[in-house]
Design a protein around this motif. Structure first.
Motif, PDB file in Angstrom:
ATOM      1  N   GLU A 299       0.835  -1.196   0.000  1.00 28.78           N
ATOM      2  CA  GLU A 299       0.000   0.000   0.000  1.00 28.78           C
ATOM      3  C   GLU A 299       0.877   1.257   0.000  1.00 28.78           C
ATOM      4  O   GLU A 299       1.974   1.275   0.550  1.00 28.78           O
ATOM      5  N   THR A 300       0.346   2.320  -0.609  1.00 34.34           N
ATOM      6  CA  THR A 300       1.089   3.579  -0.672  1.00 34.34           C
ATOM      7  C   THR A 300       1.039   4.267   0.691  1.00 34.34           C
ATOM      8  O   THR A 300      -0.052   4.586   1.198  1.00 34.34           O
ATOM      9  N   PRO A 301       2.205   4.485   1.322  1.00 33.37           N
ATOM     10  CA  PRO A 301       2.197   5.112   2.645  1.00 33.37           C
ATOM     11  C   PRO A 301       1.974   6.622   2.551  1.00 33.37           C
ATOM     12  O   PRO A 301       1.964   7.205   1.456  1.00 33.37           O
ATOM     13  N   ALA A 302       1.806   7.231   3.682  1.00 33.40           N
ATOM     14  CA  ALA A 302       1.678   8.689   3.716  1.00 33.40           C
ATOM     15  C   ALA A 302       2.998   9.324   3.300  1.00 33.40           C
ATOM     16  O   ALA A 302       4.064   8.724   3.394  1.00 33.40           O
ATOM     17  N   CYS A 303       2.924  10.576   2.852  1.00 34.67           N
ATOM     18  CA  CYS A 303       4.099  11.328   2.397  1.00 34.67           C
ATOM     19  C   CYS A 303       4.746  10.670   1.188  1.00 34.67           C
ATOM     20  O   CYS A 303       5.956  10.711   1.024  1.00 34.67           O
ATOM     21  N   ALA A 304       3.908  10.001   0.350  1.00 35.11           N
ATOM     22  CA  ALA A 304       4.426   9.345  -0.851  1.00 35.11           C
ATOM     23  C   ALA A 304       4.594  10.375  -1.950  1.00 35.11           C
ATOM     24  O   ALA A 304       3.898  11.393  -2.005  1.00 35.11           O
ATOM     25  N   PRO A 305       5.524  10.160  -2.902  1.00 39.37           N
ATOM     26  CA  PRO A 305       5.717  11.110  -3.996  1.00 39.37           C
ATOM     27  C   PRO A 305       4.522  11.125  -4.941  1.00 39.37           C
ATOM     28  O   PRO A 305       3.857  10.099  -5.141  1.00 39.37           O
ATOM     29  N   ARG A 306       4.275  12.266  -5.543  1.00 40.83           N
ATOM     30  CA  ARG A 306       3.165  12.436  -6.478  1.00 40.83           C
ATOM     31  C   ARG A 306       3.670  13.214  -7.688  1.00 40.83           C
ATOM     32  O   ARG A 306       4.267  14.276  -7.546  1.00 40.83           O
ATOM     33  N   ILE A 307       3.444  12.628  -8.889  1.00 40.96           N
ATOM     34  CA  ILE A 307       3.883  13.284 -10.130  1.00 40.96           C
ATOM     35  C   ILE A 307       2.916  14.406 -10.464  1.00 40.96           C
ATOM     36  O   ILE A 307       1.688  14.212 -10.523  1.00 40.96           O
TER      37      ILE A 307
ATOM     38  N   ASP B 160       3.519  14.593  -0.742  1.00 42.90           N
ATOM     39  CA  ASP B 160       2.364  15.049   0.016  1.00 42.90           C
ATOM     40  C   ASP B 160       2.609  14.763   1.494  1.00 42.90           C
ATOM     41  O   ASP B 160       2.187  13.725   2.016  1.00 42.90           O
ATOM     42  N   CYS B 161       3.349  15.639   2.109  1.00 44.24           N
ATOM     43  CA  CYS B 161       3.748  15.408   3.507  1.00 44.24           C
ATOM     44  C   CYS B 161       3.037  16.353   4.491  1.00 44.24           C
ATOM     45  O   CYS B 161       3.503  16.537   5.622  1.00 44.24           O
ATOM     46  N   ASP B 162       1.933  17.000   4.056  1.00 41.52           N
ATOM     47  CA  ASP B 162       1.230  17.887   4.973  1.00 41.52           C
ATOM     48  C   ASP B 162       0.680  17.097   6.153  1.00 41.52           C
ATOM     49  O   ASP B 162      -0.045  16.105   5.980  1.00 41.52           O
ATOM     50  N   GLY B 163       1.052  17.519   7.332  1.00 41.91           N
ATOM     51  CA  GLY B 163       0.580  16.869   8.547  1.00 41.91           C
ATOM     52  C   GLY B 163       1.322  15.610   8.899  1.00 41.91           C
ATOM     53  O   GLY B 163       0.980  14.925   9.868  1.00 41.91           O
TER      54      GLY B 163
ATOM     55  N   PRO C 140      10.500  11.526   9.540  1.00 46.40           N
ATOM     56  CA  PRO C 140      11.238  11.622   8.271  1.00 46.40           C
ATOM     57  C   PRO C 140      10.439  10.974   7.148  1.00 46.40           C
ATOM     58  O   PRO C 140       9.788   9.938   7.346  1.00 46.40           O
ATOM     59  N   PRO C 141      10.479  11.543   5.947  1.00 48.90           N
ATOM     60  CA  PRO C 141       9.750  10.948   4.814  1.00 48.90           C
ATOM     61  C   PRO C 141      10.413   9.636   4.387  1.00 48.90           C
ATOM     62  O   PRO C 141      11.592   9.402   4.601  1.00 48.90           O
ATOM     63  N   ALA C 142       9.604   8.823   3.765  1.00 48.12           N
ATOM     64  CA  ALA C 142      10.115   7.533   3.275  1.00 48.12           C
ATOM     65  C   ALA C 142      11.023   7.750   2.066  1.00 48.12           C
ATOM     66  O   ALA C 142      10.905   8.745   1.338  1.00 48.12           O
ATOM     67  N   HIS C 143      11.949   6.795   1.874  1.00 46.20           N
ATOM     68  CA  HIS C 143      12.830   6.855   0.701  1.00 46.20           C
ATOM     69  C   HIS C 143      12.002   6.695  -0.573  1.00 46.20           C
ATOM     70  O   HIS C 143      11.003   5.974  -0.616  1.00 46.20           O
ATOM     71  N   VAL C 144      12.476   7.335  -1.627  1.00 46.64           N
ATOM     72  CA  VAL C 144      11.765   7.349  -2.902  1.00 46.64           C
ATOM     73  C   VAL C 144      12.538   6.501  -3.912  1.00 46.64           C
ATOM     74  O   VAL C 144      13.765   6.615  -4.032  1.00 46.64           O
TER      75      VAL C 144
ATOM     76  N   GLY D 153      11.824   7.225 -27.511  1.00 47.54           N
ATOM     77  CA  GLY D 153      10.965   7.824 -26.496  1.00 47.54           C
ATOM     78  C   GLY D 153      11.268   7.273 -25.125  1.00 47.54           C
ATOM     79  O   GLY D 153      12.335   6.706 -24.871  1.00 47.54           O
ATOM     80  N   LEU D 154      10.285   7.406 -24.237  1.00 51.44           N
ATOM     81  CA  LEU D 154      10.441   7.017 -22.831  1.00 51.44           C
ATOM     82  C   LEU D 154       9.301   6.095 -22.455  1.00 51.44           C
ATOM     83  O   LEU D 154       8.133   6.360 -22.772  1.00 51.44           O
ATOM     84  N   GLY D 155       9.645   5.004 -21.759  1.00 48.67           N
ATOM     85  CA  GLY D 155       8.639   4.038 -21.338  1.00 48.67           C
ATOM     86  C   GLY D 155       7.950   4.452 -20.053  1.00 48.67           C
ATOM     87  O   GLY D 155       8.071   5.585 -19.579  1.00 48.67           O
ATOM     88  N   ASN D 156       7.224   3.512 -19.485  1.00 42.91           N
ATOM     89  CA  ASN D 156       6.513   3.778 -18.232  1.00 42.91           C
ATOM     90  C   ASN D 156       7.489   4.208 -17.146  1.00 42.91           C
ATOM     91  O   ASN D 156       8.565   3.610 -16.984  1.00 42.91           O
ATOM     92  N   LEU D 157       7.106   5.230 -16.383  1.00 46.54           N
ATOM     93  CA  LEU D 157       7.935   5.745 -15.289  1.00 46.54           C
ATOM     94  C   LEU D 157       7.095   5.734 -14.015  1.00 46.54           C
ATOM     95  O   LEU D 157       5.935   6.177 -14.013  1.00 46.54           O
ATOM     96  N   HIS D 158       7.689   5.230 -12.924  1.00 41.60           N
ATOM     97  CA  HIS D 158       6.992   5.148 -11.637  1.00 41.60           C
ATOM     98  C   HIS D 158       7.867   5.755 -10.557  1.00 41.60           C
ATOM     99  O   HIS D 158       9.063   5.439 -10.455  1.00 41.60           O
ATOM    100  N   LEU D 159       7.242   6.600  -9.743  1.00 45.51           N
ATOM    101  CA  LEU D 159       7.877   7.152  -8.544  1.00 45.51           C
ATOM    102  C   LEU D 159       7.060   6.700  -7.355  1.00 45.51           C
ATOM    103  O   LEU D 159       5.825   6.756  -7.365  1.00 45.51           O
ATOM    104  N   GLY D 160       7.753   6.246  -6.311  1.00 45.85           N
ATOM    105  CA  GLY D 160       7.015   5.812  -5.141  1.00 45.85           C
ATOM    106  C   GLY D 160       7.916   5.235  -4.100  1.00 45.85           C
ATOM    107  O   GLY D 160       9.160   5.287  -4.205  1.00 45.85           O
TER     108      GLY D 160
END
Length: 631
Positions: free
Chosen positions: A20-28, A77-80, A84-88, A155-162
């Motif tokens: 599951e995506t934790p809090a303070c996860a990166p958002r494109i 999205d680290c409001d509140g 420390p934020p999780a590694h990306v 070109g560029l393929g699928n890219l995921h940040l998380g």
């Protein structure tokens, strides 16, 4: 089969469930692209357009040659959030053809070669842990530089940040779909191709095995071009893509020939058309512009689908179980081929293609299919061997019976031959002595005295003993000279002919040029005895001549001539009444010689010729020669 298909499609996701995506996860926030205008690899300051990944920039800038930069802005999205934020983590499914990746202004990775021959990262998924030192508060940027020929859909393929765990799971799925499945397909196809190539080499009539081996090996080459990370052995990536197209053309041709051969379809016009199209497609793939190469790929893809759609109709007509199984595979190929063509036409969807997964399933099915046919052939061979063994045993038993019967017949024949030999010896030896005695008794004007009669009986006894001791005996002694051979004959017949007032002359060679065998000497003796006895009984001759000569080549020639009344030789032989004539003929044949009898009112001439070769082998061969029984 359905379970295997499900496992192949979902193995990585099932093995590593996405956390599951934790809090303070990166958002494109947004993804943009812009062509690189300068040659110094500088990021463009303008020309940015919003894109959706995966993206092929050749559709957007068809005349651009060089590199294109991608800019992916993201934030946390680290409001509140407290702590420390999780590694990306960052995952990219592929960069076509080569590229480099930056986190803000720090280099994360770049390909080995960013100029031709380019590194080939289009089907190579990668992931990185973004260093915290490269990140900042607020908006961060991932920069990706894509380098490739506009003809190869760069070109560029699928890219995921998380979060790291989530990105690692996504990367594992990409690796499975884009690399591992192809490696498994490569190994399985190579192994099956090698096995069935050997089978075809051992059994050339089974063309289906040979064409399936060619299909598998062409697929191996095609997959290798998809897994390669460098364009070797070609000079650049465009040339390497041409090699990929040639492999695909040959794969389609081999597969069509395989299905036709497996289904015993005779399609001469289609075969000629296919070979013409293949030659044209290979030439276009190697030398024509890129748009023509792409057209060849589409044409042969459609050819593949048409062939796969045609075979089920053929299987429906034949109702053969093996044809039905191959037809099921062909229907699967139709579904997968249509899906993959749509994926390619839609854009960068290589990781969504089913071809590699399907190749594993169909390779296994083909292995069972061709293996089953091979088992059927082996069972036929085993059945044939059993039937052959049974028939051989029957033939062996029958042959043993025939040989036993022939052996008994040979023994009986040998006994008859021996009896005939004894009859001839008695006739020629003892019979001749009896004839001479009878002639002497008839020609004598005064009664024969007791001593004279006793002398005649002793001669008969000696002749009978000679028949018993020397008749057909190979161990008898060979006379040292022809004169010694003729001496006993001269002793017996000269005295008798003198009393009968018949003049006889003997012309005998002084020495042997080639020494004859004892059996040959005995046979010549019997011939002379029979001929002189016939002179006494039938000819009424007054002069007789016996001549024995030996030519320079070693051939013996025996001639007995008289000046008697003569007889009709042909009539006597046709009537079959003369035992003496048949006896002399049989003896000459046993010596491998020839007998010639000429007779007329002026006398009779008997000539026997024994060639040189008969002196060493003739009598031995004569013992096995069939003799016509006396009738």
């Amino acid at each position: 089969m359905a379970l295997l298909w499900t496992w192949l499609l979902a193995a990585p996701a099932g093995a590593t469930a996405l956390p599951e995506t934790p809090a303070c996860a990166p958002r494109i926030l947004k993804a943009q692209a812009a062509p690189e205008l300068a040659a110094d690899a500088a990021r463009p300051a303008e020309g940015w357009v919003t894109v959706r990944l995966p993206d092929h920039w050749a559709h957007r800038w068809p005349d651009h040659q060089g590199a294109v930069w991608y800019r992916i802005d993201w934030t946390r999205d680290c409001d509140g959030f407290i702590g420390p934020p999780a590694h990306v983590g960052l995952s990219i499914a592929g960069i076509s053809m080569a590229g480099e990746v930056y986190s803000n202004d720090e280099v994360l990775w770049r390909d080995v070669s960013l100029a031709e021959p380019l590194s080939m990262s289009w089907n190579m998924p990668r992931w990185w842990l973004l260093p915290e030192s490269t990140l900042r508060e607020g908006v961060n940027t991932i920069w990706v530089r894509s380098i490739g020929s506009v003809d190869l859909m760069p070109g560029l393929g699928n890219l995921h940040l998380g979060p790291v765990a989530q990105v690692e799971a996504i990367h594992a799925e990409h690796v499975w779909r884009q690399r591992t499945v192809y490696y498994i397909s490569l190994g399985l196809s190579g192994a099956l191709g090698g096995v069935f190539l050997v089978v075809w080499c051992l059994r050339r009539r089974e063309t289906a095995f040979g064409w399936y081996a060619a299909t598998s090996l062409c697929w191996v080459v095609y997959v290798l071009t998809m897994l390669a990370t460098t364009p070797w052995p070609m000079a650049d990536t465009v040339s390497f893509s041409r090699l990929n197209n040639v492999a695909f053309v040959l794969y389609v041709v081999s597969f069509c020939r395989f299905t036709w051969g497996f289904g015993a379809q005779r399609l001469p016009r289609a075969q000629r058309l296919l070979w013409l199209a293949a030659a044209t497609g290979v030439m276009i793939s190697l030398f024509a512009p890129r748009w023509a190469v792409a057209a060849v790929w589409i044409v042969f893809s459609l050819t593949f689908l048409v062939n796969c759609a045609q075979f089920p109709f053929h299987a429906w007509r034949t109702r053969h179980p093996q044809h039905a199984l191959l037809a099921a595979c062909c229907l699967t190929f139709c579904l997968v081929g249509a899906h993959d063509m749509l994926m390619l036409l839609d854009g960068w969807r290589a990781h969504d293609m089913w071809g590699a997964v399907t190749s594993l399933v169909t390779a296994i099915v083909m292995a069972f299919l061709l293996g089953g046919r091979l088992v059927v052939y082996m069972q036929r061979v085993e059945g044939f061997n059993r039937e052959l063994e049974h028939r051989v045993n029957l033939a062996r038993a029958e042959l043993a019976t025939v040989l036993e019967r022939e052996h008994r017949q040979a023994l009986t024949h040998a006994t008859l031959q021996q009896r005939l030999q004894i009859v001839h010896d008695l006739h020629d030896g003892l019979g001749g002595s009896l004839v001479r005695g009878m002639a002497l008794m008839e020609q004598t004007a005064v009664p024969v005295s007791h001593d004279r009669m006793l002398s005649l009986l002793k001669v008969l006894r000696d002749d009978l003993r000679q028949v018993i001791d020397q008749g057909s005996s190979a161990g008898a002694t060979v006379p040292a000279t022809p004169a010694q051979w003729a001496a006993p004959l001269r002793h017996r017949f000269t005295r008798l002919f003198d009393e009968l007032d018949i003049r006889i002359s003997w012309v005998i060679a002084p020495a042997w040029r080639a020494v004859p065998t004892a059996l040959l000497c005995l046979g010549m003796t019997r011939l002379v005895e029979e001929a002189l006895s016939n002179v006494i009984k039938h000819s009424r001759a007054r002069n007789v001549a016996v001549t024995l000569t030996q030519a320079a080549d070693g051939a013996l020639e025996l001639v007995i001539e008289d000046d008697g009344a003569g007889f009709d030789v042909q009539a006597v032989r046709s009537a079959g009444l003369s035992v003496g004539m048949r006896s002399m003929t049989a003896r000459a044949e046993r010596m491998n010689g020839t007998l010639q009898v000429d007779s007329g009112p002026g006398g009779t001439r008997v000539r026997v010729v024994v060639p040189m070769v008969a002196l060493a082998t003739g009598t031995a061969m004569a013992q096995t020669r069939e003799i016509t029984p006396v009738g």
